[in-house]
Structure formats: structure tokens, C-alpha cells
Design an enzyme around this catalytic site. Sequence first.
Site, mmCIF file in Angstrom:
data_model
loop_
_atom_site.group_PDB
_atom_site.id
_atom_site.type_symbol
_atom_site.label_atom_id
_atom_site.label_comp_id
_atom_site.label_asym_id
_atom_site.label_seq_id
_atom_site.Cartn_x
_atom_site.Cartn_y
_atom_site.Cartn_z
ATOM 1 N N GLU A 1 0.860 -1.274 -0.044
ATOM 2 C CA GLU A 1 -0.177 -0.068 -0.032
ATOM 3 C C GLU A 1 0.788 1.342 -0.080
ATOM 4 O O GLU A 1 2.017 1.277 0.673
ATOM 5 C CB GLU A 1 -0.748 0.052 1.417
ATOM 6 C CG GLU A 1 -1.819 -1.407 1.310
ATOM 7 C CD GLU A 1 -2.871 -1.028 2.462
ATOM 8 O OE1 GLU A 1 -2.658 0.116 3.368
ATOM 9 O OE2 GLU A 1 -3.675 -1.530 2.874
ATOM 10 N N CYS B 1 -3.732 2.137 8.085
ATOM 11 C CA CYS B 1 -2.543 1.094 7.081
ATOM 12 C C CYS B 1 -3.139 -0.243 6.975
ATOM 13 O O CYS B 1 -3.494 -0.708 8.353
ATOM 14 C CB CYS B 1 -1.245 1.336 7.930
ATOM 15 S SG CYS B 1 0.003 0.383 7.119
#
Length: 353
Positions: free
Chosen positions: A100, A339
Site C-alpha cells: 500500500e 494502514c
Amino acid sequence: MSVSLIDRPSPLPPLLGASLPELTDWVAQHNQPAYRAKQLHQWLYHQGGRSLSDLSVFPKQWRSELADIPVGRSQIHHRSAAPDGTVKYLLRMEDGQIIETVGIPSGKRLTVCVSSQVGCPMACDFCATGKGGFLRNLHRHEIVDQVLTVQEDFEQRVSNVVFMGMGEPLLNVDVVLDSVRSLNEDVGIGQRSLTVSTVGIPGRIRRLAEQRLQATLAVSLHASNQALRETLIPSARQYPLEQLLDECRDYVDSTGRRVTFEYILLAELNDCHSHALELAKHLRGFQTHVNLIPYNPIQEVDYQRPSPQRIQDFMDTLKAQHIAVSVRRSRGLAADAACGQLRANADSSTSPS
């Protein structure tokens, strides 16, 4: 004159992340003039180069010989945009692993939150990435690529980079330091616009201090005492809070730069008045700044975001104790901003978008 494929020297690892001197050595190995390195450097870092066969300023024959040499660029696997302009990406690496990265626009500024590992071994209880386990460290080119990918997608120059994505940067410290150098010298982002975040790995903060970087050090504290910190961050059992703070004090003494302490506020768990007073007691007497982060809930745990009033009260208590403090404005809540959240929620077969 170019060399044959049979006699060609072994290439560098993927070229992205290489410095101009490294590229100069590389083109010299291929019996090419030094100015080819400057052309290659410009193409890699400022023209979005992805395949050496497309580098039109190189001789056609040499381009054909270089076609199989990896540049080190990822592919956008999935893209999720929030109404506030924040964009979160899943990037597919050359080995198929997914990481990511996040682009966060703010006026003329564009901040990129980069990952340093595939997954994370720290297993922080509130973190979606920690729930997914750890697979491997990222390479230098994979970190630099994240910044270039966001820059190209936004069509806007990146102004700031924060190592606050997936992974613990100081468990991949050599690569992170190489990446900081490349982002500064090759991409052209000032060191003072770079931030390295860590939950704390014994001895590694002192290692950073030895580098005399101008980058900001951010320490993820998240608790005002050792017992609570061990509950939230399992690795804290091997790194007592006082030892961590001593290393941070040494960092300030050595570098003259303040430490930012990140503190995720979890409702009814670490956001009480007593916690703020306890935190202030720890931080009094050396150059610090506290960045309060209201929690972004994830499905895997029951932690909740505090009310605006509790956030304000915590901040006011720290201010009353003469502790520099700010609250990070949440961005990308509609784009699985926590996250690891997007990677966990997106199906592995999602097509690029």
C-alpha cells in the site's frame, strides 16, 4: 560501441534507486560514454521511465540489448479515492506481492505515505497491517517507485514523504537509508521534507543519529506507560519505555533535532486525563512534539475513535503542561485509510483501476 549480450556485464539490481555515480559506473561497464548516465538518470526520475527499450535517446541497437534489464517499476493493482482527494493505492511488485501507498494532497503540497515492508512483524494490536503478518522487506527501488507512482498519477510534484505505511522502517534500516538518499538526491525532495516513523527498535535510533540526517524522526509511542504499551505493541516487551525515551534524548542531543511522538488516541483506553499527565511527565525536558492521531477503526478489533471533546481535552492537558502538541486531521476515511485496511479488504483478484 555496445557489448554483446553474451559478454554484457551483470546489471545492477533494478535501476531505479541507483545514484548518478552508480549509473555512471554501469554505463561505463557497457562501454558507453558518461553522458548516457545523465540521460538515464533524468529518464528514471523525471520522465517516468519504465522500460529501457523506450529510452529514445539511446542507440537503437543498445536499447534492444537492454530490453530485459528491469527498471523496477510497479503496477497499480487497485486505486481507491476519497472525497477529500486522498488516494490509496495497492501496488503490485515484480514478484506479485502487494503493498500500500497513499497520496495525500493539501493545497500545493502532495505527501506520499510509503511502505517499507510487505506486511509488518510488529503485530500492533490496533493495526490492520499487523493482522496480516510479515512477508519480506522492500527493496530500494520499490520504495522510490511508490513516490514516483503517486507523483505520476496526481500529475503533481511530491513535496513530502513519510515512512508511515506498511512495515517497521528500522527493521529495514539500510534500505530505508538508501531510499532517503535517493529521494533526496535523485528525486529532489529535501531531507527536511522526509519523515521516518518507528515504534522503536533497540539501537536503531542511535544508528539514525549517526547518519546526521535532516529528516524528521517520528516515534510511535501510543501509550503513556510500559504496561499499556505492551498491550498495544507486543514488541515493547523487549524495549522498555524508559530505554526508548533515553535513546530519543540521545538522538536530540546528537542531532539538535526534535523528536515527534505519535500517539494514537483510543477511546476509553489511552485518552484519559491521567494518561495525558503521565505522557507529559515522560516528555518534559527535551525537544519534542506530540502528534495526536484519532483512531481509524478497523474490522478486526473493537477499538473506537474518541469523541471530539475527549481529543480536545487530551490536547489541552498536554498544552497546560507545556508540551508542544497537534492533532493530525484524518484523511481518506472513505478510502480504507488505516494502514493495511485496503489491502485486507480488496480482493486479490481486483483488476487495476
